[in-house]
Scaffold this active site. Structure first.
Site, PDB file in Angstrom:
ATOM      1  N   CYS A  15       0.846  -1.195   0.000  1.00  0.00           N
ATOM      2  CA  CYS A  15       0.000   0.000   0.000  1.00  0.00           C
ATOM      3  C   CYS A  15       0.879   1.242   0.000  1.00  0.00           C
ATOM      4  O   CYS A  15       2.109   1.149   0.072  1.00  0.00           O
ATOM      5  CB  CYS A  15      -0.935   0.018   1.210  1.00  0.00           C
ATOM      6  SG  CYS A  15      -0.095   0.376   2.762  1.00  0.00           S
ATOM      7  N   CYS A  18       3.762   1.938   2.437  1.00  0.00           N
ATOM      8  CA  CYS A  18       5.089   1.343   2.240  1.00  0.00           C
ATOM      9  C   CYS A  18       6.042   2.308   1.544  1.00  0.00           C
ATOM     10  O   CYS A  18       7.264   2.161   1.662  1.00  0.00           O
ATOM     11  CB  CYS A  18       4.977   0.066   1.405  1.00  0.00           C
ATOM     12  SG  CYS A  18       3.901  -1.192   2.126  1.00  0.00           S
ATOM     13  N   ASP A 428      10.417  31.346 -29.618  1.00  0.00           N
ATOM     14  CA  ASP A 428      11.511  31.848 -30.431  1.00  0.00           C
ATOM     15  C   ASP A 428      11.072  31.771 -31.893  1.00  0.00           C
ATOM     16  O   ASP A 428      10.223  30.955 -32.252  1.00  0.00           O
ATOM     17  CB  ASP A 428      12.760  31.001 -30.196  1.00  0.00           C
ATOM     18  CG  ASP A 428      13.969  31.540 -30.932  1.00  0.00           C
ATOM     19  OD1 ASP A 428      14.186  32.759 -30.877  1.00  0.00           O
ATOM     20  OD2 ASP A 428      14.676  30.732 -31.555  1.00  0.00           O
ATOM     21  N   ASP A 627      14.744  26.145 -29.534  1.00  0.00           N
ATOM     22  CA  ASP A 627      15.350  24.999 -30.219  1.00  0.00           C
ATOM     23  C   ASP A 627      16.286  24.191 -29.340  1.00  0.00           C
ATOM     24  O   ASP A 627      16.866  23.212 -29.793  1.00  0.00           O
ATOM     25  CB  ASP A 627      16.075  25.455 -31.495  1.00  0.00           C
ATOM     26  CG  ASP A 627      17.247  26.397 -31.187  1.00  0.00           C
ATOM     27  OD1 ASP A 627      17.603  26.532 -29.997  1.00  0.00           O
ATOM     28  OD2 ASP A 627      17.788  26.978 -32.128  1.00  0.00           O
ATOM     29  N   ASP A 631      18.771  28.747 -26.765  1.00  0.00           N
ATOM     30  CA  ASP A 631      17.751  29.331 -25.894  1.00  0.00           C
ATOM     31  C   ASP A 631      17.805  28.748 -24.489  1.00  0.00           C
ATOM     32  O   ASP A 631      16.851  28.864 -23.730  1.00  0.00           O
ATOM     33  CB  ASP A 631      16.353  29.095 -26.484  1.00  0.00           C
ATOM     34  CG  ASP A 631      16.177  29.761 -27.833  1.00  0.00           C
ATOM     35  OD1 ASP A 631      16.508  30.950 -27.937  1.00  0.00           O
ATOM     36  OD2 ASP A 631      15.718  29.093 -28.766  1.00  0.00           O
TER      37      ASP A 631
END
Length: 741
Positions: A15, A18, A428, A627, A631
């Protein structure tokens, strides 16, 4: 020792409680820098300098099993083990059900003998012993799990099930053996309840496991894309070898209809290749000598040879699988909060169950002991926190897997959650809105002798530059077959242009701002551009000896889906901003075509990040699309960075989300998917919280004083089993999600 990342298969987690125990064990190991546990997938991962053997031992010491996973073979072994366990659970369900349900029905029809008669006592003693045998077979894993966690001072779902069913069996055997120790109204055995509960919980776990497996199908499909063998050329002969034996720079043959085994570069032949499973783009792409091919993609037509450049874990496909898997293991803020709540849940339930027992035993109606036992058992059975623990990770797994199917790689769960909150998307221009493959469309000669001299000098300036526009100039010179002049003292000025010395005179090549800063008269430029047929073209100016010698107009085609993407973002109520170092007139012309809301032109690279900061300061949630190469600062500064790439190293590593196909259509798709996933998480959490908030008080008997209603433990078992199945099934709805719907 350098930091490394490892992934482990963890067994014994029953569960969400844990999760905290395993994460605590991981984090306590010296050298573990970061650790996470995925309850939905039953795996753990960590980064650090700690030896993996020490980590495995720490998890085992906490009462769980662990094994390091190093490759596809381990994945298959884990999947096979889970399938065996699934079949085992079904068998245990049937055995417990075959014994328990007939007893349950016989009890409803009053066919069972009372425990006070000698014949009835013998019947119930035999039934109790049979029940014990079924417990050992069908429910043994609950009791062993409970004992294991108890030894390590923890409690989990196994604890609740073992206490609930175990106390029912002990009480029933005491009543059967010594019926006179309780009032006549309490002389009832609960063997059938315990058996049916064991059967229902096993069935629920089996159904949950099967449904959980479906959320991992995206990973399985990615793994299945890689062929097992490769045909290599050795000593002039073509032979088939296991893919793990392919070496770097090995020459590999790919025939029509075959999958490409590893990454490489074509050295002979050409073909069309289906890259849709990686990029999400349905149309096959042409590949020729010198082009890169990606392992796992499908060769459609021609036969070709290529030289292996990346093998094993270094291939794009292997890194994508690892990235998707890591992302599925991460937790957004809401997931971390739920884990903390779940870690406290089981101890809280145990306290509630004990208090409930004492209240019923102290002030409840007769038979008090029977009522106290039934209510306590019902609380223990119904209060499993599995649904709570599964609510977030199961949706994250499904959402990130679905994104991968659409060519969108999401680095972590946090990015998936944040993407749906974006209010502004900054894009961009070059390589994002446009194709990023600029071409020289027009050459205006001013002070140069002719077009050839102008182009030769421009090519001489650009041959040392890495700017995309430089490639366009070099390609134009190559096409026209003009010589490339040699220049001296080359210097690049970021965001403006390049300068050098040619025949003793200074030469400048760049934008209008660059020319003005060096006192070059560019008054004729506006007149030239007014006569141009293409207002979106970018002018590159060349000045020699302080005089404007010519202007090259460079055109970069707008991507076919750019306008549709901007429209889709507007439908999502997101404002769009375009950033460009280009002159304002050209940038605004492109923005008008695609429907951009706002244009910020003539910006230097460092000014892009400043704009992101400014928007964030205004309270906007900002997504940046670039890209992934130049950037990086603005991608990192944005709340969510989208890198547009085609599987290159830089594209994959540079942002929160990578769009593999090079198309920006993935931006609104990722945002839509984020919103759908977060909505799915809240649905799961709402259901889990409502289930426990309503279920526990009803199980405790809160309705009894008003209506005389008590929840049957068997119904509690069915409700508990179905709660987890419901959460997982709801998360699996994301597998059928489609963008725009």
């Amino acid at each position: 020792m350098s930091e490394e990342s490892y992934r482990l298969s963890v067994t014994g987690m029953s569960c969400a409680g844990c999760v905290g125990a395993v994460e605590g064990a991981l984090s306590a190991v010296p050298g573990v820098a970061q650790a996470s546990v995925n309850f939905a997938e039953h795996t753990a991962s960590y980064t650090g300098e700690a030896l993996v053997e020490d980590v495995v031992e720490a998890i085992k010491a906490a009462g769980y099993g662990a094994a390091v996973m190093r490759g596809v073979a381990d994945e298959e072994e884990k999947e096979a083990a889970e399938l065996d366990f699934y079949h085992s659970l079904l068998k245990k369900t049937v055995v417990a059900g075959v014994v328990g349900f007939p007893l349950f029905l016989a009890g409803l029809l009053d066919w069972l003998p009372p425990v006070t008669t000698s014949g009835g006592q013998i019947f119930w003693i035999i039934t109790g012993l049979v029940t014990l045998a079924v417990f050992i077979y069908s429910g043994g894993h609950f009791f062993s799990g409970a004992l294991s966690t108890l030894r390590h001072h923890n409690a989990n779902m196994d604890t609740l099930i073992a206490l609930g069913t175990g106390s029912a069996w002990l009480f029933s055997m005491a009543v059967v053996l010594f019926p006179n120790i309780v009032p006549s109204m309490a002389q009832h055995a609960y063997f059938e309840a315990a058996l049916v509960i064991i059967s229902l919980v096993n069935l629920g776990n089996a159904l949950e496991m099967r449904a959980r497996g479906k959320t991992s199908e995206a990973i399985k499909r990615l793994i299945g894309m890689q062929p097992r063998t490769a045909r290599v050329v050795r000593d002039g002969k073509e032979i088939d070898i296991p893919i793990n034996d392919v070496g770097l720079d090995e020459t590999v043959r790919v025939r029509p209809g075959e999958k490409i085994p590893v990454d490489g570069e074509i050295i002979e032949g050409s073909s069309t290749i289906d890259e849709s499973m990686l990029t999400g783009e349905p149309m096959p792409v042409s590949r020729k000598i010198g082009d890169t091919v990606i392992g796992g993609t499908l060769n459609k037509s021609g036969s070709f040879l290529f030289k292996a450049s990346h093998i094993g874990s270094e291939t794009v496909l292997a890194r994508i699988i690892e990235l998707v898997r890591d992302a599925q293991n991460t937790k957004p803020a809401i997931g971390r909060l739920v884990d903390r709540i779940a870690g406290l849940f089981v101890p809280t339930v145990l306290i509630i169950a004990i208090v409930t027992f004492l209240i019923w035993f102290d002030i409840g109606p007769d038979p008090r002991l029977a009522y106290a036992l039934v209510t306590m058992m019902t609380i223990l059975i119904i209060a499993c926190p599995c649904a709570l623990g599964l609510a977030t990770p199961i949706s994250i797994m499904a959402g990130i897997g679905k994104a991968a199917e659409n060519g969108i790689l999401i680095r972590n769960g946090e990015a998936l959650q944040l993407a749906g909150k974006l209010t502004v998307v900054v894009l961009d221009k070059t390589g994002t809105i446009t194709e990023g493959r600029p071409e020289v469309s027009t050459i205006h000669v001013l002070a140069a002798r002719d077009e050839q001299e102008l182009l030769s000098l421009a090519a001489g300036m650009e041959k040392q530059s890495e700017h995309p526009l430089a490639e366009a100039v070099m390609e134009a010179a190559k096409k026209q077959g003009v010589p490339v002049f040699d220049v001296e003292q080359f210097e690049a000025v970021s965001g403006q242009g390049v300068m050098a010395i040619y025949q003793g005179e200074k030469v400048l090549l760049g934008n209008e701002r660059f020319m003005r800063e060096h006192a070059v008269d560019v008054g004729v430029l506006n007149e030239l551009l007014a006569k141009s047929d293409n207002p979106t073209a970018t002018p590159v100016l060349l000045a020699h000896a302080g005089v404007l010698a010519g202007v090259l107009l460079i055109e970069d085609q707008i991507k076919q889906d750019s306008a549709a993407t901007i429209q889709a973002l507007h439908k999502l109520k997101i404002r769009t901003v375009m950033l460009s170092g280009d002159r304002r007139a050209s940038a605004e012309a492109i923005a008008a075509i695609v429907g951009i809301d706002e244009v910020v032109a003539e910006v230097m690279p460092e000014e892009k990040e400043q704009l992101i900061r400014k928007l964030q300061a205004e309270g906007e949630k900002v997504g940046m699309v670039g890209d992934g190469l130049n950037d990086a600062p603005s991608l990192a500064r944005a709340d969510v960075g989208f890198a547009v790439g085609s599987g290159t190293d830089v594209a994959i590593e540079s942002a929160d989300i990578t769009l593999m196909g090079g198309s920006i259509r993935g931006v609104p798709t990722a945002i839509e998917l984020s919103r759908a996933t977060v909505k799915n998480i809240w649905q799961n959490l709402f259901g889990a919280f409502v289930y426990n908030t309503v279920g526990i008080p009803v199980a405790a008997g809160i309705l009894y004083p008003v209506s005389g209603l008590l929840l049957n433990p068997i119904l509690a078992g069915a409700a508990m089993a179905m709660s987890s199945v419901t959460v997982v099934t709801n998360a699996n709805r994301l597998r059928f999600w489609k963008p725009g719907k």
